[in-house]
Design a protein around this motif. Structure first.
Motif, PDB file in Angstrom:
ATOM      1  N   MET A   1       0.833  -1.195   0.000  1.00 35.32           N
ATOM      2  CA  MET A   1       0.000   0.000   0.000  1.00 35.32           C
ATOM      3  C   MET A   1       0.873   1.252   0.000  1.00 35.32           C
ATOM      4  O   MET A   1       1.889   1.312   0.661  1.00 35.32           O
ATOM      5  N   VAL A   2       0.425   2.273  -0.746  1.00 34.91           N
ATOM      6  CA  VAL A   2       1.169   3.511  -0.822  1.00 34.91           C
ATOM      7  C   VAL A   2       0.954   4.312   0.462  1.00 34.91           C
ATOM      8  O   VAL A   2      -0.177   4.502   0.908  1.00 34.91           O
ATOM      9  N   GLN A   3       2.044   4.750   1.071  1.00 35.40           N
ATOM     10  CA  GLN A   3       1.936   5.519   2.292  1.00 35.40           C
ATOM     11  C   GLN A   3       1.379   6.903   1.997  1.00 35.40           C
ATOM     12  O   GLN A   3       1.723   7.534   1.004  1.00 35.40           O
ATOM     13  N   LYS A   4       0.502   7.373   2.877  1.00 34.47           N
ATOM     14  CA  LYS A   4      -0.109   8.677   2.679  1.00 34.47           C
ATOM     15  C   LYS A   4       0.882   9.783   3.021  1.00 34.47           C
ATOM     16  O   LYS A   4       1.752   9.618   3.871  1.00 34.47           O
ATOM     17  N   ALA A   5       0.714  10.905   2.344  1.00 28.73           N
ATOM     18  CA  ALA A   5       1.532  12.079   2.645  1.00 28.73           C
ATOM     19  C   ALA A   5       0.967  12.789   3.872  1.00 28.73           C
ATOM     20  O   ALA A   5      -0.230  12.706   4.163  1.00 28.73           O
ATOM     21  N   LYS A   6       1.827  13.500   4.579  1.00 35.34           N
ATOM     22  CA  LYS A   6       1.406  14.255   5.752  1.00 35.34           C
ATOM     23  C   LYS A   6       1.365  15.745   5.414  1.00 35.34           C
ATOM     24  O   LYS A   6       2.280  16.267   4.783  1.00 35.34           O
ATOM     25  N   ILE A   7       0.294  16.390   5.840  1.00 36.17           N
ATOM     26  CA  ILE A   7       0.101  17.823   5.617  1.00 36.17           C
ATOM     27  C   ILE A   7       0.015  18.489   6.981  1.00 36.17           C
ATOM     28  O   ILE A   7      -0.798  18.097   7.824  1.00 36.17           O
ATOM     29  N   LEU A   8       0.858  19.483   7.225  1.00 37.46           N
ATOM     30  CA  LEU A   8       0.895  20.155   8.525  1.00 37.46           C
ATOM     31  C   LEU A   8       0.020  21.400   8.479  1.00 37.46           C
ATOM     32  O   LEU A   8       0.224  22.292   7.646  1.00 37.46           O
ATOM     33  N   LEU A   9      -0.949  21.467   9.391  1.00 39.16           N
ATOM     34  CA  LEU A   9      -1.865  22.600   9.498  1.00 39.16           C
ATOM     35  C   LEU A   9      -1.520  23.374  10.769  1.00 39.16           C
ATOM     36  O   LEU A   9      -1.591  22.820  11.866  1.00 39.16           O
ATOM     37  N   VAL A  10      -1.153  24.639  10.609  1.00 39.86           N
ATOM     38  CA  VAL A  10      -0.698  25.437  11.754  1.00 39.86           C
ATOM     39  C   VAL A  10      -1.596  26.656  11.921  1.00 39.86           C
ATOM     40  O   VAL A  10      -1.632  27.535  11.054  1.00 39.86           O
ATOM     41  N   ASP A  11      -2.343  26.689  13.033  1.00 39.39           N
ATOM     42  CA  ASP A  11      -3.237  27.812  13.322  1.00 39.39           C
ATOM     43  C   ASP A  11      -3.557  27.777  14.810  1.00 39.39           C
ATOM     44  O   ASP A  11      -3.764  26.701  15.370  1.00 39.39           O
ATOM     45  N   ASP A  12      -3.605  28.946  15.440  1.00 41.69           N
ATOM     46  CA  ASP A  12      -3.880  28.986  16.883  1.00 41.69           C
ATOM     47  C   ASP A  12      -5.367  28.893  17.201  1.00 41.69           C
ATOM     48  O   ASP A  12      -5.744  28.725  18.359  1.00 41.69           O
ATOM     49  N   ARG A  13      -6.235  28.956  16.195  1.00 45.25           N
ATOM     50  CA  ARG A  13      -7.675  28.893  16.411  1.00 45.25           C
ATOM     51  C   ARG A  13      -8.206  27.512  16.016  1.00 45.25           C
ATOM     52  O   ARG A  13      -8.110  27.117  14.846  1.00 45.25           O
ATOM     53  N   PRO A  14      -8.780  26.768  16.964  1.00 48.11           N
ATOM     54  CA  PRO A  14      -9.281  25.409  16.675  1.00 48.11           C
ATOM     55  C   PRO A  14     -10.318  25.373  15.560  1.00 48.11           C
ATOM     56  O   PRO A  14     -10.344  24.436  14.772  1.00 48.11           O
ATOM     57  N   GLU A  15     -11.161  26.411  15.478  1.00 48.71           N
ATOM     58  CA  GLU A  15     -12.183  26.416  14.428  1.00 48.71           C
ATOM     59  C   GLU A  15     -11.570  26.527  13.037  1.00 48.71           C
ATOM     60  O   GLU A  15     -12.093  25.985  12.056  1.00 48.71           O
ATOM     61  N   ASN A  16     -10.429  27.232  12.934  1.00 42.22           N
ATOM     62  CA  ASN A  16      -9.747  27.327  11.645  1.00 42.22           C
ATOM     63  C   ASN A  16      -9.122  25.994  11.258  1.00 42.22           C
ATOM     64  O   ASN A  16      -9.142  25.601  10.082  1.00 42.22           O
ATOM     65  N   LEU A  17      -8.557  25.293  12.232  1.00 41.19           N
ATOM     66  CA  LEU A  17      -7.990  23.973  11.974  1.00 41.19           C
ATOM     67  C   LEU A  17      -9.079  23.004  11.542  1.00 41.19           C
ATOM     68  O   LEU A  17      -8.883  22.189  10.629  1.00 41.19           O
ATOM     69  N   LEU A  18     -10.226  23.081  12.181  1.00 36.53           N
ATOM     70  CA  LEU A  18     -11.343  22.216  11.824  1.00 36.53           C
ATOM     71  C   LEU A  18     -11.811  22.489  10.398  1.00 36.53           C
ATOM     72  O   LEU A  18     -12.114  21.562   9.636  1.00 36.53           O
ATOM     73  N   ALA A  19     -11.854  23.772  10.030  1.00 32.47           N
ATOM     74  CA  ALA A  19     -12.269  24.136   8.672  1.00 32.47           C
ATOM     75  C   ALA A  19     -11.264  23.621   7.636  1.00 32.47           C
ATOM     76  O   ALA A  19     -11.654  23.108   6.579  1.00 32.47           O
ATOM     77  N   LEU A  20      -9.979  23.740   7.935  1.00 36.63           N
ATOM     78  CA  LEU A  20      -8.953  23.241   7.015  1.00 36.63           C
ATOM     79  C   LEU A  20      -9.067  21.725   6.848  1.00 36.63           C
ATOM     80  O   LEU A  20      -8.925  21.191   5.739  1.00 36.63           O
ATOM     81  N   GLU A  21      -9.309  21.025   7.944  1.00 33.86           N
ATOM     82  CA  GLU A  21      -9.465  19.573   7.872  1.00 33.86           C
ATOM     83  C   GLU A  21     -10.663  19.195   7.013  1.00 33.86           C
ATOM     84  O   GLU A  21     -10.603  18.236   6.235  1.00 33.86           O
ATOM     85  N   ALA A  22     -11.748  19.950   7.130  1.00 33.43           N
ATOM     86  CA  ALA A  22     -12.934  19.673   6.319  1.00 33.43           C
ATOM     87  C   ALA A  22     -12.654  19.885   4.831  1.00 33.43           C
ATOM     88  O   ALA A  22     -13.101  19.113   3.981  1.00 33.43           O
ATOM     89  N   ILE A  23     -11.887  20.927   4.531  1.00 31.29           N
ATOM     90  CA  ILE A  23     -11.573  21.232   3.129  1.00 31.29           C
ATOM     91  C   ILE A  23     -10.635  20.194   2.529  1.00 31.29           C
ATOM     92  O   ILE A  23     -10.803  19.761   1.382  1.00 31.29           O
ATOM     93  N   LEU A  24      -9.640  19.764   3.303  1.00 32.36           N
ATOM     94  CA  LEU A  24      -8.588  18.894   2.773  1.00 32.36           C
ATOM     95  C   LEU A  24      -8.857  17.411   2.972  1.00 32.36           C
ATOM     96  O   LEU A  24      -8.087  16.574   2.484  1.00 32.36           O
ATOM     97  N   SER A  25      -9.932  17.054   3.661  1.00 33.44           N
ATOM     98  CA  SER A  25     -10.212  15.637   3.917  1.00 33.44           C
ATOM     99  C   SER A  25     -10.423  14.858   2.629  1.00 33.44           C
ATOM    100  O   SER A  25     -10.140  13.654   2.565  1.00 33.44           O
ATOM    101  N   ALA A  26     -10.894  15.536   1.583  1.00 31.32           N
ATOM    102  CA  ALA A  26     -11.139  14.867   0.309  1.00 31.32           C
ATOM    103  C   ALA A  26      -9.850  14.373  -0.344  1.00 31.32           C
ATOM    104  O   ALA A  26      -9.895  13.492  -1.211  1.00 31.32           O
ATOM    105  N   LEU A  27      -8.704  14.909   0.047  1.00 30.40           N
ATOM    106  CA  LEU A  27      -7.428  14.479  -0.523  1.00 30.40           C
ATOM    107  C   LEU A  27      -6.994  13.121   0.021  1.00 30.40           C
ATOM    108  O   LEU A  27      -6.085  12.487  -0.522  1.00 30.40           O
ATOM    109  N   ASP A  28      -7.613  12.686   1.118  1.00 30.81           N
ATOM    110  CA  ASP A  28      -7.335  11.378   1.731  1.00 30.81           C
ATOM    111  C   ASP A  28      -5.855  11.243   2.103  1.00 30.81           C
ATOM    112  O   ASP A  28      -5.219  10.234   1.817  1.00 30.81           O
ATOM    113  N   GLN A  29      -5.321  12.283   2.726  1.00 29.08           N
ATOM    114  CA  GLN A  29      -3.951  12.245   3.228  1.00 29.08           C
ATOM    115  C   GLN A  29      -3.979  12.422   4.752  1.00 29.08           C
ATOM    116  O   GLN A  29      -5.043  12.609   5.343  1.00 29.08           O
TER     117      GLN A  29
END
Length: 229
Positions: free
Chosen positions: A1-29
């Motif tokens: 199986m191909v190993q997934k890439a890691k994407i680092l999300l850096v933000d001091d606001r939890p709601e912004n991190l949650l929004a980024l995760e929602a946007i990028l979840s479709a990439l399946d990384q």
């Protein structure tokens, strides 16, 4: 199986991190959170990342300072950084982001589709780079084993040559994609295009030099495998 890439999300606001995760979840990384610059630097000590999404406005160590630390480390200096900011102080503020080593600078609120598309480009390049490095390591090991066994026959010599040709073809495909990407970015005529094109060119040139050094007659010593970025 191909190993997934890691994407680092850096933000001091939890709601912004949650929004980024929602946007990028479709990439399946693999999405890794960091709530501060310090936390991001700790994560970069142990893991390799395809791209970093870095908020500019953070208490303590802000995005510019965090990026400066990232670019000073040999292990992390080639990781693409996309700055995210809720404010825009004009061209000077944007230039400061590029001067800090960012490949792109996006103001909030941003188009989720555009952000996902930009991140997917760097994930794809990272995955291809990992594949090329693994294949180069395998080829080098086979060449070394072939030398230790006395190069047992023409059939044994043909196998590394075939692998070398396949590796060169795979790299050529990546170079072709990168060239198309550079032409597309050039059309925007902004600093992000220049920075991104230069970053990709450095990575691919290093891979090509390493591959050329494996060609017959290029020398007996194997070149080091270039690090990712």
């Amino acid at each position: 199986m191909v190993q997934k890439a890691k994407i680092l999300l850096v933000d001091d606001r939890p709601e912004n991190l949650l929004a980024l995760e929602a946007i990028l979840s479709a990439l399946d990384q693999t999405l890794v959170r960091a709530s501060s610059g310090e936390e991001a630097l700790k994560a970069l000590l142990t893991d390799d990342f395809a791209v970093i999404l870095l908020d500019v406005q953070m208490p303590g160590m802000d995005g510019f300072e965090t990026a400066a630390h990232i670019k000073r480390r040999e292990r992390t200096r080639d990781i693409p950084i996309i700055f995210l900011t809720a404010i825009n102080h004009g061209p000077h503020h944007t230039f400061r982001g590029y001067a800090a080593g960012a490949v792109d600078y996006i103001s909030k609120p941003f188009d989720p589709w555009v952000l996902r598309a930009k991140v997917s480009v760097f994930v794809d390049l990272y995955m291809k780079n990992c594949q090329l490095r693994e294949q180069a390591s395998l080829l080098r090991l086979q060449l070394e084993n072939g030398g230790q066994s006395g190069r047992a026959g023409a059939a044994g010599a043909a196998e590394p040559a075939g692998l070398l040709a396949e590796l060169s073809a795979r790299l050529a495909a990546v170079e072709e994609q990168a060239e198309a990407l550079s032409k597309q970015l050039d059309e925007s005529a902004d600093a992000a295009a220049v920075a991104t094109a230069a970053h990709l060119e450095r990575k691919l040139n290093g891979l090509r030099r390493a591959l050329d050094a494996l060609e017959p007659g290029a020398g007996s010593s194997a070149p080091p495998v270039p690090s990712q970025t």
